[in-house]
Motif scaffolding. Structure first.
Motif, mmCIF file in Angstrom:
data_model
loop_
_atom_site.group_PDB
_atom_site.id
_atom_site.type_symbol
_atom_site.label_atom_id
_atom_site.label_comp_id
_atom_site.label_asym_id
_atom_site.label_seq_id
_atom_site.Cartn_x
_atom_site.Cartn_y
_atom_site.Cartn_z
ATOM 1 N N GLY A 114 35.810 41.295 37.586
ATOM 2 C CA GLY A 114 36.920 41.920 37.207
ATOM 3 C C GLY A 114 37.430 41.637 35.754
ATOM 4 N N THR A 130 46.241 44.057 36.133
ATOM 5 C CA THR A 130 45.018 44.125 36.708
ATOM 6 C C THR A 130 44.852 45.135 37.803
ATOM 7 O OG1 THR A 130 42.922 42.879 37.242
ATOM 8 C CG2 THR A 130 45.254 42.113 37.937
ATOM 9 N N ARG A 131 43.657 45.639 38.107
ATOM 10 C CA ARG A 131 43.561 46.414 39.362
ATOM 11 C C ARG A 131 42.512 45.597 40.104
ATOM 12 N NH1 ARG A 131 41.512 52.286 37.397
ATOM 13 N NH2 ARG A 131 40.228 51.740 36.151
ATOM 14 N N TYR A 132 41.910 44.635 39.477
ATOM 15 C CA TYR A 132 40.575 43.962 40.200
ATOM 16 C C TYR A 132 40.168 42.645 39.108
ATOM 17 C CZ TYR A 132 36.015 42.419 41.845
ATOM 18 O OH TYR A 132 34.971 41.681 42.319
ATOM 19 N N LEU A 133 40.779 41.468 39.791
ATOM 20 C CA LEU A 133 40.304 40.213 39.085
ATOM 21 C C LEU A 133 40.267 39.175 40.094
ATOM 22 C CD1 LEU A 133 39.647 38.665 36.522
ATOM 23 C CD2 LEU A 133 42.305 38.507 36.206
ATOM 24 N N MET A 134 38.962 38.691 40.393
ATOM 25 C CA MET A 134 38.685 37.644 41.301
ATOM 26 C C MET A 134 39.077 36.183 40.773
ATOM 27 S SD MET A 134 38.117 39.389 44.088
ATOM 28 C CE MET A 134 37.315 38.058 45.148
ATOM 29 N N ASP A 145 41.238 38.286 45.059
ATOM 30 C CA ASP A 145 41.529 39.374 44.170
ATOM 31 C C ASP A 145 43.023 39.239 43.649
ATOM 32 O OD1 ASP A 145 41.829 41.756 42.640
ATOM 33 O OD2 ASP A 145 41.092 43.080 44.076
ATOM 34 N N ALA A 147 44.787 41.573 42.346
ATOM 35 C CA ALA A 147 45.347 42.846 42.823
ATOM 36 C C ALA A 147 46.170 42.781 44.086
ATOM 37 C CB ALA A 147 44.522 43.969 42.593
ATOM 38 N N PRO A 150 43.757 46.813 46.681
ATOM 39 C CA PRO A 150 42.507 47.092 46.079
ATOM 40 C C PRO A 150 42.327 48.443 44.914
ATOM 41 C CG PRO A 150 42.051 46.437 48.155
ATOM 42 C CD PRO A 150 43.686 46.323 48.159
ATOM 43 N N ASN A 151 42.313 47.993 43.765
ATOM 44 C CA ASN A 151 41.958 49.363 42.924
ATOM 45 C C ASN A 151 43.203 49.764 42.248
ATOM 46 O OD1 ASN A 151 40.207 50.319 40.979
ATOM 47 N ND2 ASN A 151 39.872 52.165 42.428
ATOM 48 N N THR A 152 44.419 49.246 42.634
ATOM 49 C CA THR A 152 45.883 49.604 42.159
ATOM 50 C C THR A 152 46.352 48.728 40.995
ATOM 51 O OG1 THR A 152 46.005 50.634 44.522
ATOM 52 C CG2 THR A 152 48.053 50.125 43.063
ATOM 53 N N TRP A 153 46.760 49.196 39.981
ATOM 54 C CA TRP A 153 47.316 48.245 39.218
ATOM 55 C C TRP A 153 48.405 47.543 39.640
ATOM 56 C CZ3 TRP A 153 44.442 47.520 34.894
ATOM 57 C CH2 TRP A 153 43.479 48.730 34.450
#
Length: 170
Positions: A114, A130-134, A145, A147, A150-153
């Motif tokens: 991410g 971020t919308r994905y950062l592990m 994650d 976020a 998932p996949n949402t800012w």
């Protein structure tokens, strides 16, 4: 004659604007230093999906011609999708490279883990999203994650703090 001149001017203006829009959106580099945020219990209660109780970001010196070696460390909150994971209170981290050939405002995690995008930075701190950062146990070990959905800012505001706060991260 005036119409023809206007057409030439309009064409030149379109060319200039087109070239301007083709350049990267961010014309700045992320400034090196230590950034931190510890969220209060009241803040976490008012944001029940938030999975981060505290975080530190160290942005280092140039690693390549375009990126700075960096690291983020997160302490998960026992709420949101992190609830019951057993990760609450543990320090999770990942290595980041801040700056790419095309964007100076983005930090990318190793192993396709991410990224984050700095949306504002001044002498007092920074705001990133971020919308994905592990994050996990260092490089390539993503356990959570950042976020909330998932996949949402989601945005995080960090304060600039003395470099000593990030000692051990670099």
């Amino acid at each position: 004659m005036a119409v023809r001149r206007f057409g030439v001017i309009k064409g030149a203006l379109a060319l200039v604007l087109g070239v301007g829009l083709a350049t990267p959106a961010a014309a700045f580099d992320i400034r090196p230093g230590c950034y931190e945020r510890v969220y209060s219990g009241a803040h976490l209660r008012s944001h029940p999906d938030q999975v981060v109780a505290a975080l530190r970001l160290w942005v280092g010196q140039w690693f390549t011609e375009v990126s700075r070696l960096s690291m983020i460390e997160v302490v998960p909150a026992n709420q949101g999708h992190a609830r019951g994971s057993g990760l609450g209170g543990r320090a999770l981290s990942t290595v980041l490279y801040c700056g790419t050939e095309s964007r100076g405002d983005t930090c990318v995690a190793e192993c396709d883990g991410g990224s984050l995008q700095v949306t504002r930075q001044n002498s007092g701190g920074m705001l990133f999203r971020t919308r994905y950062l592990m994050v996990g146990n260092g490089a390539c070990s993503g356990l959570m994650d950042m976020a909330e959905i998932p996949n949402t800012w989601v945005s995080y505001k960090l304060n600039k703090v003395p470099d000593s706060v990030c000692r051990g991260m670099y």
